[in-house]
Design an enzyme around this catalytic site. Structure first.
Site, PDB file in Angstrom:
ATOM      1  N   GLN A 288       0.838  -1.205   0.000  1.00 26.77           N
ATOM      2  CA  GLN A 288       0.000   0.000   0.000  1.00 26.77           C
ATOM      3  C   GLN A 288       0.866   1.245   0.000  1.00 26.77           C
ATOM      4  OE1 GLN A 288      -3.217   0.222  -0.196  1.00 26.77           O
ATOM      5  NE2 GLN A 288      -3.955  -1.847   0.227  1.00 26.77           N
ATOM      6  N   GLU A 338      -6.680 -14.969  -3.743  1.00 23.17           N
ATOM      7  CA  GLU A 338      -6.111 -13.942  -4.619  1.00 23.17           C
ATOM      8  C   GLU A 338      -5.688 -14.600  -5.928  1.00 23.17           C
ATOM      9  OE1 GLU A 338      -5.170 -10.549  -4.814  1.00 23.17           O
ATOM     10  OE2 GLU A 338      -4.205 -11.221  -6.659  1.00 23.17           O
ATOM     11  N   ASP A 386     -12.244  -6.895  -1.143  1.00 25.87           N
ATOM     12  CA  ASP A 386     -11.502  -5.660  -1.491  1.00 25.87           C
ATOM     13  C   ASP A 386     -11.153  -5.759  -2.976  1.00 25.87           C
ATOM     14  OD1 ASP A 386      -9.903  -3.419  -1.655  1.00 25.87           O
ATOM     15  OD2 ASP A 386      -8.318  -4.180  -0.353  1.00 25.87           O
ATOM     16  N   CYS A 413     -12.447   0.624  -3.983  1.00 28.75           N
ATOM     17  CA  CYS A 413     -11.706   1.764  -4.523  1.00 28.75           C
ATOM     18  C   CYS A 413     -12.493   2.431  -5.640  1.00 28.75           C
ATOM     19  CB  CYS A 413     -10.338   1.306  -5.034  1.00 28.75           C
ATOM     20  SG  CYS A 413     -10.435   0.034  -6.296  1.00 28.75           S
TER      21      CYS A 413
END
Ligand code: SAH
Length: 456
Positions: A288, A338, A386, A413
């Site tokens: 991040q 993921e 996310d 986002c």
């Protein structure tokens, strides 16, 4: 058809701005025909020049602002060319926060039909300048001098810069030192047009909590002239340097990093923390860019997950496992999913680094792996998502509706896809308790939100 368009290219017109696009352009209307203008603020009256005319909308350029918004920030000269990455640098920080918060409200209402869902006041930064822990600056040559900085918007011309308002000062300093040292030693800058020269990018990363600096020299060739002197100078002039890396990118490409990475000096990684979780950061790994606000965002996610220690949690779209590791400290088990294999390797390494043993990671698409988990009898009490900008895959939403976790925590986002997905969850039997915007990227138009959703 064109008759209904009230303006032509190169016309000068007066306009009042009433709204914003998602990336912070001002929107005004001439006889109902919308015109988008960069760096224009809602409430302002201005003279604009029409630069592009399309069937249902056009673009204009700000010529003179007659009535200025109180949220206008005059952009210092040295910041002007950062515009490419900083879409809303013409707003005061207060104005930026208002723009983002209003945008979330508007989109939830319009796309999500969720006008009764409370949107909490956005959490901004106490110090919004100099937050980014990473920079990748292109290198070029001008008047025989090595330069590096930002590309002029919509061009490949590099504007030489030492200061960026968004980069941490340690990053600005590192880039400046590398530029000076490389220039003094006469290391040839990469020449994009002829695909010649050596140094392509100066890439720096900094661990804000640990004070560790990584510098990556991206070069076209394996050989670096005066390599030994270069290493000595850099290690002497950059006391925080812990890792000096060379990345070789021999290709004609806009992609910054090539495949081959070698350590020139020091370690292969630097470390940093988000909260009390430690992360190893290599040249290629994701981390991040604003760890201060990441902690704020993920603490909110943790609060919304409302864990007692007995829960099984699924973290879909887990990346390098930041959220998974954060939640693992308060949950019984966490499963992270993921699609990028390298990210999962980092996630596993980071779990080990922190001695966290109650997380398992799987490589694959969330919408494929999670239904299988359900078939295998894994019951999730909480699911955290996310996703990237395009939002959750519809199949994943369906799977969540079938798995019926007590709570869903949605980190987003992109407010538009968040609104779309919240609407689907609402129809499927869930209720959105609240949406909390968090400002992760001051000066840019990016908006992050976290929401708590519970089974009705
Ligand atoms: N929370 C993560 C970042 C999430 S960004 C962290 O802190 O590291 C979104 C992630 O979703 C990216 O890592 C991307 O590679 C991944 N992704 C994209 N599509 C996916 C899919 N269909 N299934 C699983 N992961 C996906």
């Amino acid at each position: 058809m064109t008759e209904s368009i009230p303006v032509k290219k190169n016309d000068y017109v007066d306009i009042q701005f009433e709204d914003y696009t998602h990336d912070g352009m001002g929107v005004g209307k001439i006889n109902g025909y919308p015109i988008f203008v960069e760096k224009a603020l809602v409430g302002e009256q201005a003279k604009i020049k029409i630069v592009k005319v399309k069937k249902s909308y056009g673009y204009g350029k700000l010529i003179e602002v007659y009535k200025k918004s109180p949220f206008r920030r005059e952009i210092p000269k040295e910041e002007e060319h950062q515009y490419g990455g900083c879409q809303i640098q013409h707003m005061t920080y207060e104005g930026q926060l208002k723009f983002k918060e209003d945008y979330v409200r508007q989109v939830l209402k319009k796309i999500g039909k969720l006008s009764d869902v409370p949107v909490r006041p956005i959490i901004g930064m106490d110090e919004p300048n100099h937050y980014r822990n990473k920079a990748q600056m292109p290198v070029g040559q001008k008047d025989g001098k090595l330069i590096s900085g930002f590309y002029r918007p919509r061009s490949h011309e590099i504007v030489d810069t030492d200061e960026s308002i968004i980069h941490l000062q340690e990053i600005n300093e590192a880039v400046k030192v590398v530029k000076e040292v490389a220039s003094t030693l006469g290391i040839p800058a990469y020449d994009e047009k002829n695909h010649k020269g050596v140094l392509r990018h100066i890439y720096a990363r900094y661990g804000r909590e640990t004070g560790e600096l990584m510098v990556v020299l991206v070069t076209r060739t394996e050989q670096i002239p005066k390599k030994k002197q270069l290493v000595t100078e850099l290690t002497q002039r950059l006391p925080k340097l812990k890792s000096l890396i060379q990345n070789v990118n021999p290709k004609r490409t806009n992609v910054i990093l090539g495949e081959k990475t070698k350590v020139l000096w020091g370690r292969e990684n630097i470390y940093d923390y988000i909260g009390n979780v430690k992360f190893a950061i290599s040249a290629k790994s994701f981390f991040q860019v604003n760890p201060v606000q990441t902690k704020v965002l993920y603490e909110k996610a943790l609060e919304y997950a409302n864990l007692s220690g007995k829960e099984t949690v699924i973290d879909a779209y887990c990346g390098i496992g930041t959220i998974s590791l954060f939640l693992a400290q308060k949950a019984k088990n966490v499963y992270g999913v993921e699609v990028v294999g390298d990210a999962i390797e980092d996630a596993r390494r980071n779990a080990e680094l922190n001695g966290i043993t109650n997380v398992k990671f799987a490589v694959g698409k969330a919408e494929e792996v999670i239904p299988k988990c359900a078939e295998e009898g894994i019951r999730a009490d909480v699911i955290v998502v996310d996703p990237p900008r395009k939002g959750c895959d519809e199949k994943l939403i369906q799977t969540m509706l079938e798995m019926k976790p007590a709570r869903i925590v949605y980190v987003s986002c992109n407010p538009s896809t968040l609104a779309r997905d919240l609407h689907m969850l609402e129809v499927g039997g869930y209720r959105t308790i609240e949406v909390q915007p968090v400002d992760m990227f001051p000066y840019t138009s990016h908006v992050e939100c976290v929401s708590q959703i519970v089974l009705k």
